[in-house]
Structures are given as structure tokens and as C-alpha cells.
Scaffold this motif. Structure first.
Motif, PDB file in Angstrom:
ATOM      1  N   ASP A   1       0.826  -1.212   0.000  1.00  0.00           N
ATOM      2  CA  ASP A   1       0.000   0.000   0.000  1.00  0.00           C
ATOM      3  C   ASP A   1       0.859   1.259   0.000  1.00  0.00           C
ATOM      4  OD1 ASP A   1      -2.309  -1.461  -0.048  1.00  0.00           O
ATOM      5  OD2 ASP A   1      -2.692  -1.320   2.107  1.00  0.00           O
TER       6      ASP A   1
ATOM      7  N   ASN B   1       2.680   1.591  -3.350  1.00  0.00           N
ATOM      8  CA  ASN B   1       1.754   2.108  -4.359  1.00  0.00           C
ATOM      9  C   ASN B   1       1.545   3.606  -4.205  1.00  0.00           C
ATOM     10  OD1 ASN B   1       0.834   0.081  -6.203  1.00  0.00           O
ATOM     11  ND2 ASN B   1      -0.271  -0.906  -4.543  1.00  0.00           N
ATOM     12  N   LEU B   2       1.324   4.045  -2.986  1.00  0.00           N
ATOM     13  CA  LEU B   2       1.046   5.459  -2.737  1.00  0.00           C
ATOM     14  C   LEU B   2       2.234   6.337  -3.105  1.00  0.00           C
ATOM     15  CD1 LEU B   2      -0.802   7.675  -1.627  1.00  0.00           C
ATOM     16  CD2 LEU B   2       0.130   7.194   0.661  1.00  0.00           C
TER      17      LEU B   2
END
Length: 203
Positions: A169, A172-173
């Protein structure tokens, strides 16, 4: 990422419809170009990786979204032109989101690193390449501001963060924000790769 994906396919469908409009295509042509632009990259990726069934065939709502966005563009085209800056941001979001999705798909199938990177780039840029080929022009991916290079950078950054132990996560961010910033800076500053040109009288 799912919400960004929906924004991405909508923006890419609109860009395809605008390209079709510049070539004076009929409504069927607009729908086809919108579909190819938005979902073509993912389709080529799935075929290349042997990932079946192909993604959009299991999510038919994506087809409705991209065709509706393409046809809607024919009605609001004058307003889209006035919102060019917003549209460029949405297109940049699409490029980065598609690239990250392509990486994730190949990773989930345990492909080698170079294949993961190529999967991300294929997903990010191939829809635009198909659009331009069908519209009879040299793909803008190979001519203008950094575009394919942004996809490559995003893929490498994402994999590097994963290698360093960063959660998916967060990777990805961070990769999404960095890629979006790089693409927008490339548009603003007109950053380009060196070009290769041969004079017509070269022998």
C-alpha cells in the motif's frame, strides 16, 4: 487504487474519443477508439502474460463505463477543451495507475523483475499507442513530453520499495505520487528525451 482505476479508464476513454473526433469518425468509431484506449493496454498485458480470462471480460461494467465516457465526450467536447489542464491531470493519473496495476498483476503471477516492469509499461502506454495507430498517426508516446519514461520510472520505484520491505500500500502510494509529479512537471517544463532524426537526403 480501484477508484483511481475508474478515473483512469474514464479519462483514457475520453482522450480516445477526442482523438477520434479529430479524425472525423462516426459514433461507432468513437466508441471503438474509446474502448481500445482505455482497456487495450490491459488486454495486451493479459494476453502477453497468459492471464485468462482477460480482465474486462469478467467486469463488463468497465465496458459500459468507457463507451459511455467516449460517447458523452462527443456532447461535451467544447467544455473538455476548456478543461484541458484538468484532463491532463486525469490522463497522468491514468498512466501512473495503469503502470502500477500492470506491475501488481505480473508480480502476482511470479514473473521475473524485467517482465514485471514490462507488464507495467505495457499496461500504462499501449492503449495510447493503439489509439494513435488506429487514428493514423505516430504515437505521441514516442514524440512528446516524458510519458513512457514516467511509466518505467514508476515501475522501477515500486519494485525498489517492495525490495526494501515497504508494504504494498505504501509502495503504491509513494510511487503514484512521485510518478504523477514527474508527469506533470514534464508537461509543465516540456521535458523530452533526445530525438533521433535522419535527413531525407541521407544515403
Amino acid at each position: 487504487m480501484f477508484s483511481i482505476y475508474l478515473v483512469a479508464i474514464t479519462a483514457e476513454a475520453m482522450s480516445g474519443a477526442l482523438a477520434a473526433g479529430r479524425r472525423n469518425m462516426d459514433i461507432f468509431g468513437v466508441a471503438v477508439i474509446a474502448f481500445v484506449t482505455a482497456l487495450g493496454g490491459g488486454t495486451i498485458r493479459d494476453v502477453t502474460l497468459g492471464r485468462f480470462p482477460i480482465g474486462w471480460t469478467q467486469n463488463p461494467e468497465y465496458v459500459y463505463i468507457v463507451i459511455s465516457a467516449g460517447l458523452l465526450t462527443t456532447l461535451i467536447a467544447p467544455f473538455v477543451r476548456r478543461l484541458k489542464r484538468l484532463f491532463l491531470v486525469l490522463d497522468a493519473m491514468g498512466l501512473v495507475a495503469f503502470s502500477l496495476i500492470g506491475c501488481s498483476v505480473a508480480l502476482s503471477m511470479n514473473y521475473a523483475t524485467v517482465v514485471v516492469i514490462m507488464s507495467g509499461m505495457i499496461t500504462g502506454i499501449c492503449g495510447g499507442i493503439l489509439r494513435d495507430i488506429l487514428c493514423g498517426q505516430v504515437p505521441v508516446v514516442f514524440q512528446r513530453e516524458l510519458y513512457a519514461s514516467v511509466a518505467l520510472t514508476v515501475c522501477i520505484m515500486f519494485l525498489s520499495l517492495k525490495y526494501l520491505g515497504v508494504t504494498t500500500d505504501i509502495a503504491n502510494l509513494v510511487s503514484f505520487m512521485a510518478g504523477l509529479l514527474l508527469r506533470l512537471l514534464a508537461i509543465w517544463r516540456s521535458w523530452r528525451l533526445p530525438t533521433f532524426s535522419i535527413e531525407s537526403d541521407w544515403k
